[in-house]
Design an enzyme around this catalytic site. Structure first.
Site, PDB file in Angstrom:
ATOM      1  N   HIS A  12       1.130  -1.057   0.367  1.00 34.92           N
ATOM      2  CA  HIS A  12      -0.311   0.339  -0.335  1.00 34.92           C
ATOM      3  C   HIS A  12       1.317   1.131   0.083  1.00 34.92           C
ATOM      4  CE1 HIS A  12      -2.724  -2.698   1.325  1.00 34.92           C
ATOM      5  NE2 HIS A  12      -4.251  -1.665   1.007  1.00 34.92           N
ATOM      6  N   LYS A  51      -0.467   5.140   4.807  1.00 38.54           N
ATOM      7  CA  LYS A  51      -1.867   3.964   5.652  1.00 38.54           C
ATOM      8  C   LYS A  51      -1.290   3.492   7.152  1.00 38.54           C
ATOM      9  CE  LYS A  51      -3.755  -0.249   4.799  1.00 38.54           C
ATOM     10  NZ  LYS A  51      -5.082   0.142   5.154  1.00 38.54           N
TER      11      LYS A  51
END
Lengths: 252, 252, 252, 252
Positions: free
Chosen positions: C136, C140
């Site tokens: 990701h 995050k």
């Protein structure tokens, strides 16, 4: 007319050495003039007319082997481990007395792996984020792999020299281990999976783009092109070279 | 005390130009002193005190823009297309009269893409087999992509210079097109898939190993780090440089 | 003649809701009859003639919205979170009084992600080794991602039901974190890289082979085909369905 | 107490057969009671007490072998090719007389490959675009591979059944072959690379997302888990089953 390279293999009965014997025999520009096992006398190298020597023996005998070769004006390509700072220093001194003789000592002869590591280090300063994922068979006892740790160290060094900031990471809630191991500030992840051999992915990410450098090693045979390349070029590189990347044309 | 780079953006209202305006404004070591659209007079560059100019305009106006900048001792970073041999020759002559001024003309500012192509060309001679797979959105009208064709050409050239044999291929029964297009002897495959942007994989294979160099481009924002890098280094590279790879430290 | 589905969107001014408005308007077999924001009265659904409702609102209002729809015989497709066991139980009871009305509550409408998770769970018992790598953007805050944890849990469950042994792992010397996080006995690795959005690889390995199931999510737009598929099928699935995979033809 | 499966291997001296001998011997729940070569009499199966038979022989003898097994109430797992419609019909008739006996005929025993193909067919209708890339060693004579062609056919069929539109493609300027081969409307690309064995990627793309299903086959050993799974389940599947996917729990 004959001008094939007269090559001798030391450690010819070992796993790597026996592969080297086959590779030299198959190379159209080389002639295998000697293949020595553990107890064969080094003098055979002289009588056989060897000009190039491949050492794939054991740490205990590699230094004597290489010194014998250099003393007799033979170039040496060395894949045996055990070359600490003291040994390297003594070898450098010996080579100073033989200015036309070359020695290549390489921890890794897989061209793809050597190139992958070199490219990763070169690219590392240009991306905001870098991580490493290595994947091996599940019988491996250490994590991360030595190659992955070495790759991360070289990437960290090139980023430090360029003044690159650490990779960003907003993680505040982590299941232990999810974010991998920290090697000089670079995250390294180790996957263990039945069916795999040895694989590595270097991931570099910047705004809107990603660069991935992956190396897959399936077989010990992957070392042989690097050994042959070393044999072909060692005479043109007098003195001591550590690492096969010194012979690859990366800076042209 | 102030020593931010005074930067002007030409073509500031275009898609790339407006991204550049934002990137320069966000860069802590730069100051945006002018942002010119199609009809704004170039003299504004002088009155605004610009020392570095980014040209992201159109082929019809880029030559006049860059010549104006060089005439006024401003360094220029150029992403506009249309620089044929005649224009480059005239610019080189002009730069000879301004020996301290630098101009960078780059067809591609995505660092990852530039590095991927450079690495592919360097690695190509060391592997028995090389192929290229490029993947784009399905609205693209040409196949293969210009970047993939260019990458294959550079790989073919470096293999030819090293005397590498063609990639082996035993195919005797082929459904038309299965083996891809032939670009200077290198097979190139074009995938078109909804959801993708622009992606490229260079695959290099040898006995027992594979090296893969992949670049993913998700967003036009990926050009901006390269534009900023160009601005930061152009003054240290007087004369004309074509291609961002000339500024990347690939040969150290 | 007209037989387009009359669809209403609740939460039409939110990020997901505004995408849904566009998707419904663009669908040739649907007609957008109402698009309600936070303070619009639910009675509008009745006056507008809605037969299908998409709820993309907030946890506080989703239960009342869905109950209103069911009470009026409208089918509902729900992407809002907050449906705990109590709410689901009350909804099931209400649906028992409306045996022809269907409700789909799905935590994830990305078809590729739903399929990837379903396939991973089905394949997991057939391989000696399984691991998950999720990748990701670096903003995050949690690691691993909820989707990766959920995928690992489902794989662990299907392996347990089949009596599959744990993945082998000979690691004895580990830099902390190298082997990832442990989710129900399955190793999960979290990569964070600028330029990425949301990506997941499930790796399954057996003697001599590997299966990889990868999902790349680039854009919120990826949810809309799943929302439309839900709308088209909800009337044929009376009662409560949790998870879009219940509508996918995975068992044929 | 003993209740290991008494297994016989036919074709025990062939490449696949000798792997099967080793696999059965290593399986804790099986006992190898016979291993027959080309000229060994089938009656040995009876005297040895075989209850399960693996046929890995040649097209000329497989039918007689399997009929002998069924006539004696032995279950059979068959990896030999050559089972055309006539043979299958005759075998089905014979099995009708032995309603408790099972036969599995499978063209592919690699679990990962079988699963990859099944998943690709299931997922194909849900994505706007699908393509296949297969990668093999450069000594392969056909392109695309049979597995890739079969995968594309099954995906095309499942898309046709669901009424999915063809994958979009705006290509108007193509270097011949760039867009691959056309198999029932699905593009298939064949890469040939030294160092590879047999690999396949199915790429499925929709708005904002991509699903990739990749299978890597490194070694013939990958067939053995599928053969053992067949042996363990064949008794529970009386009658004829074609394809190992019939035994995998894909529809639960």
């Amino acid at each position: 007319m004959r001008n094939k390279l007269p090559v001798a293999v030391l450690g010819a009965t070992g796993r790597m050495g026996s592969e080297a014997v086959k590779a030299v025999e198959a190379a159209p520009d080389m002639e295998l003039v000697a293949a020595l096992g553990r107890n064969d006398p080094l003098e055979t190298l002289v009588s056989a007319g060897a000009r190039h020597v491949v050492d794939l023996t054991v740490p205990d005998s590699t230094e004597a082997n290489v010194r014998f070769a250099v003393d007799h004006g033979m170039h040496a390509v060395v894949g045996t481990t055990g070359w600490d700072a003291g040994r390297l220093e003594r070898l450098t001194a010996l080579l100073a007395e033989h200015p036309e003789t070359g020695v290549l000592i390489a921890p890794n002869f897989a061209l793809g792996s050597v190139l992958a590591t070199a490219f990763a280090a070169k690219a590392a300063p240009y991306f905001e984020s870098v991580e490493v994922v290595e994947l091996h068979h599940p019988d491996k006892v250490d994590a991360p792999s030595g190659t992955a740790a070495r790759t991360a160290e070289l990437m960290a060094r090139s980023r430090a020299e360029a003044g690159t900031a650490p990779s960003p990471d907003a993680t505040v809630k982590e299941l232990p281990g999810a974010r991998g191991a920290d090697v000089d500030g670079i995250r390294v992840h180790s996957v263990r999976l039945r069916g795999l051999v040895a694989h590595q992915e270097v991931l570099l990410g910047g705004e809107g783009e990603q660069l991935t450098i992956r190396h897959d090693s399936y077989d010990r045979a992957s070392f042989m092109p690097g050994v042959l390349l070393g044999l072909r070029q060692v005479a043109e590189h007098p003195g001591l070279t550590v690492g096969l990347d010194g012979y690859l044309n990366l800076n042209a």
